[in-house]
Structure formats: structure tokens, C-alpha cells
Write an enzyme that holds these catalytic residues in place. Structure first.
Site, PDB file in Angstrom:
ATOM      1  N   TYR A 149      -8.573  19.253 -14.034  1.00 21.97           N
ATOM      2  CA  TYR A 149      -7.497  18.838 -14.969  1.00 21.97           C
ATOM      3  C   TYR A 149      -8.029  19.338 -16.283  1.00 21.97           C
ATOM      4  O   TYR A 149      -9.366  19.015 -16.621  1.00 21.97           O
ATOM      5  CB  TYR A 149      -7.287  17.467 -14.929  1.00 21.97           C
ATOM      6  N   ASP A 244     -15.683  22.559 -18.672  1.00 22.31           N
ATOM      7  CA  ASP A 244     -14.806  21.466 -19.336  1.00 22.31           C
ATOM      8  C   ASP A 244     -15.572  20.154 -19.303  1.00 22.31           C
ATOM      9  O   ASP A 244     -15.328  19.592 -18.232  1.00 22.31           O
ATOM     10  CB  ASP A 244     -13.384  21.457 -18.876  1.00 22.31           C
ATOM     11  N   LYS A 272     -12.853  12.942 -25.566  1.00 18.99           N
ATOM     12  CA  LYS A 272     -13.183  11.461 -24.933  1.00 18.99           C
ATOM     13  C   LYS A 272     -14.347  10.709 -25.651  1.00 18.99           C
ATOM     14  O   LYS A 272     -14.231  10.266 -26.880  1.00 18.99           O
ATOM     15  CB  LYS A 272     -13.336  11.494 -23.549  1.00 18.99           C
TER      16      LYS A 272
END
Ligand SMILES: *Cc1c(COP(=O)(O)O)cnc(C)c1O
Length: 445
Positions: A149, A244, A272
Site C-alpha cells: 500500500y 516507501d 507516520k
């Protein structure tokens, strides 16, 4: 042991109201408890490893806001820094010293990037990294892996079609087919498919993007060898390798997966943890690559609230804690002890459960498989076990993300006492799971 369902009266009321305001009552779909029991819990406060919902239920939290809260909730250093910064105002749309401070903290402790640009989310970081790779290579196609994702940017809301190498099929309405046609999707851990993709789309692939530690669809741990193969193939084909690291960055070590595996990607994205609980994302690369970004280079990328001082303050305070000696070793050994104890209980009982773990990330897979490296190796039927497990854990004061495809996180705020209590709650819950859903092994008897 019979345990009463937690009261959700207030959460249910808030949820009914929220449904009149927001699609599905939420501002991000994963919050909606679609694949577990009950209405979503509305959280009132968090402190350390604990959260409290609107009904006053207390939980030991292993979701950690989906990863950012590596120091736990409301960490004093982060809170104090944010409060201090806010005394001077909250946004200027002009440079501040705080941006320099966070960048310096990151760049002097990370040998994989030389320059960085702050944005406001992981999605934005990925979107910008893809544009940079396309601008730099003057190619259009990108290659991603099924089960990774990368946020909700158009080019990456695609899933594999049928066949070994496929153009993506859009996985969301509203993504033009022509966009998905620029994205090639293959399975993780499949060197053959990768080589075929490079042969078929010679000199057309701008970038390969991967979560080097895929943690958004289970925890699909890759071998170093496969990641190194990606690196080599990219170099040979003039393709950029994008890691990522929105989850893995600052999670498995200050230098993330690049540092852990010793692999130099061309561009790295962060999110995050980097914002200490505030909305921050970033992408970084060598100075030569980054200087293709506007205002020096031709690749445009901007943001009204990029490098927002309050968010920078939170990031500075959080990352400073992470740099203290022994931080990651302690987090990892705590997690390993926790996971081993559960795995031992499972072995003693003959349950079919494997806990995958890397550093302070863990994933409960209700399976007998020793490895799961590809998305299509996950048994969808096993999610029925997780659903009961999740309900029983909530009833025992333990909060996991509301889907069996989500990983859990341990923070530095989790105490030995928290983990002891959680283990007992997990043992009880597993007993109930396997009482109501006999394991494949038991069924065979
Ligand atoms: C969470 C995540 C994103 C998206 O970040 P947002 O801040 O939610 O936009 C992108 N990539 C990975 C690997 C993620 O885990």
C-alpha cells in the site's frame, strides 16, 4: 472464562451522529470496524500505552495511530515541544528554523539521503516521489507489487489483473483506466516476473516502488536477496528504486529498512513516525536527484502547510528520543520476548497461529505457513479467526487495529506489566477462538 462485552453506548451514539456527517461515519475507511464486531470505538484520550474510549473503557493500545506513536500517546517530550512552538503561532507559509532543525536531525543520522522535502502525509510523499522519478527518468511507467500500500494516490490505487505481469486494474472508482495503464503490478518475491516486466517494457519503467517491509496487508517479510535483486535490476535498467518507508522508516531503526538491509534506494518516502503524531510526510534522495524539484528543477511540488512549525516541533521531539542509545534494541527485545511467549503458548496448545515479527512490528496470521511473502499466500478464510480474536481482546482491554490484515506495533511506552497483561488476554482469547473455530489441525483429528 466468560467475559462481558464492553459497553459501547456512547461510541454507538457518536457513530450514529458521525454517519450523518461523514461517509460511513469516518474520515478514513480503515477506522470503520467493517471486518470486526461492533461499532467503532470513539477515543477520548491516550496516555503512554493506554487509550480510553468515550464509554470510559481502557485499553492497552497496539495500533498506535497506525504506526506514528513509537513513543506511545502524549509523550511528555513531544507534548512540551509542541506547546512551546505553539506560543509563537501555528503557520507562516514562510521558512522557519524548525524545518532546518528536523532536516538536520534526519540527514546527519541517515546515510541514504542527502536532501529532503517535507510534505503533509505519506500519500503526498509517495505521489511526489513518483513524479520526481518520472521527471528525472523522462519515463512514464511505474511498477508496484501486489500487497503493498502506498497511500491513495491515483497511480497506485491499482491491483494486479490476472496473469504474471499485468497492467494494474483500478482498485477504486474514479481512477482513470489510462492512469492505471501506466502502472505494472507483479507479485512480491517473484524475480521472474520482474525480469519479464523489464524485458517487455524496456526503457519505459521510471520507477519500482516497494514497501521494503510490506506491512499494510499482513507483514509480508521479504528476503534481503530479493530487495538486492530489485536494486541491481533497477540499476541495470535505468529505473529508480523507491523505498516507501512510511511505516518502516524510523520504526525498524533510525535509517529504516534501507539501513536494516544495507540497500541504497534512489528515493525514500517517510510518514507516520516522522511527525510525532502530527501530519508530516517527507521524501528524500541524493542532492543531485532532489535538485530536480521546484524551485531549482522542473518537477513541481508545493504545499501551503508543508514544514508546518508545530508538526516540525513534534517530529524533532520524537526523533530526538529515537536517537538515544539502545532505543531500538530495547524495543526489539521487548517485542521478541512478547511474541516468543505467545508462540510458545500456541505450540503447547497445538493452535495454528504464526506471529510474524520484525523489530517492534508484529502480525498475527492464523496459519500454519512458516513464511508468507506474497499477498496471494494469505488465506482469506483465516480472517474469521481474527474477527473473534479482536472482539475477545477488546473485551479484555487490548486494542488491535480492526482488521486481520493490519499489523500491530509496540511502543517504548509499553511496560512489562502491559505486555504481561496482554499475553494473558491473548491466551484467553486464543482459547476462545479455537473453541469456536477448530483449527485445521484439530479438525483433521
Ligand atoms: C500509511 C502509508 C502511506 C500513506 O500515508 P498517509 O499519511 O496515510 O497518507 C503510504 N505508504 C505506506 C507504506 C503507508 O504505510
Amino acid at each position: 472464562m466468560q467475559v462481558k462485552d464492553i459497553s459501547r453506548t456512547k461510541s454507538a451514539e457518536l457513530y450514529e451522529k458521525a454517519k450523518t456527517f461523514f461517509p460511513g461515519g469516518v474520515n478514513s475507511p480503515v477506522r470503520a470496524f467493517k471486518s470486526v464486531y461492533g461499532t467503532p470505538l470513539f477515543i477520548q484520550k491516550g496516555n503512554g500505552s493506554h487509550i480510553w474510549d468515550a464509554d470510559g473503557n481502557e485499553f492497552i493500545d497496539f495500533c498506535g495511530s497506525w504506526g506514528p506513536l513509537i513513543l506511545g500517546h502524549n509523550h511528555p517530550a513531544v507534548r512540551e515541544k509542541v506547546t512551546e512552538v505553539m506560543q509563537n503561532g501555528m503557520s507562516f507559509g514562510a521558512p522557519t528554523a524548525l524545518e532546518n532543525e528536523l532536516a538536520e536531525l534526519i540527514l546527519t543520522n541517515n546515510k541514504f539521503i542527502e536532501k529532503i522535502r517535507f510534505v503533509s502525509s505519506g500519500t503526498e510523499a509517495v505521489m511526489s516521489a513518483i513524479r520526481l522519478a518520472r521527471g528525472y527518468t523522462k519515463r512514464d511507467k511505474i511498477l508496484k507489487f501486489e500487497g503493498c500500500y502506498h497511500g491513495h494516490t491515483d497511480a497506485l490505487l491499482v491491483k494486479a489483473g490476472s496473469g504474471l505481469i499485468t497492467f494494474g486494474e483500478t482498485s477504486s472508482a474514479g481512477v482513470p483506466k489510462s492512469f492505471a495503464d501506466e502502472t505494472i503490478v507483479i507479485a512480491l518475491n517473484d524475480k521472474d516476473a520482474l525480469q519479464k516486466a523489464f524485458a517487455e517494457f524496456k526503457d519505459q519503467i521510471a520507477a519500482i516502488i516497494i514497501e521494503p517491509i510490506p506491512a499494510n496487508n499482513g507483514l509480508l517479510l521479504q528476503e534481503q536477496d530479493f530487495l538486492q535483486f530489485l536494486r541491481d535490476q533497477c540499476s541495470q535498467n535505468g529505473t529508480m528504486l523507491i523505498f516507501d518507508e512510511v511505516i518502516s522508516g524510523f520504526r525498524v531503526g533510525f535509517e529504516g529498512a534501507a539501513g536494516l538491509y544495507g540497500i541504497q534506494p534512489d528515493i525514500i518516502t517517510y510518514g507516520k513516525i516522522i511527525g510525532g503524531g502530527m501530519p508530516v510526510g517527507a521524501y528524500g534522495a541524493s542532492a543531485a536527484i532532489m535538485d530536480n524539484i521546484s524551485p531549482v528543477g522542473p518537477v513541481y511540488q508545493a504545499g501551503t502547510l508543508s514544514g508546518n512549525p508545530v508538526a516540525m516541533g513534534a517530529g524533532i521531539a520524537q526523533l530526538t528520543e529515537l536517537l538515544k542509545p539502545g532505543f531500538y534494541q530495547e524495543l526489539e527485545s521487548k517485542t521478541t520476548a512478547f511474541v516468543s511467549a505467545i508462540q510458545q503458548y500456541v505450540a503447547d496448545k497445538g493452535y495454528t497461529l504464526k506471529i510474524f515479527q520484525l523489530g517492534s512490528i508484529f502480525w498475527f496470521a492464523f496459519t500454519g505457513q512458516e513464511h508468507i511473502r506474497r499477498a496471494d499466500e494469505i488465506d482469506a478464510a483465516s480472517m474469521a479467526y481474527f474477527k473473534i480474536f479482536h472482539r475477545e481482546l477488546l473485551n479484555r482491554g487490548v486494542y488491535l487495529g480492526p482488521s486481520g490484515y493490519e499489523v500491530g506495533f509496540i511502543s517504548s511506552a509499553h511496560t512489562m506489566d502491559d505486555l504481561e497483561k496482554t499475553k494473558l488476554a491473548i491466551f484467553d482469547s486464543l482459547d476462545i477462538v479455537y473453541l469456536s473455530q477448530p483449527s485445521p489441525k484439530e479438525r483433521a483429528l
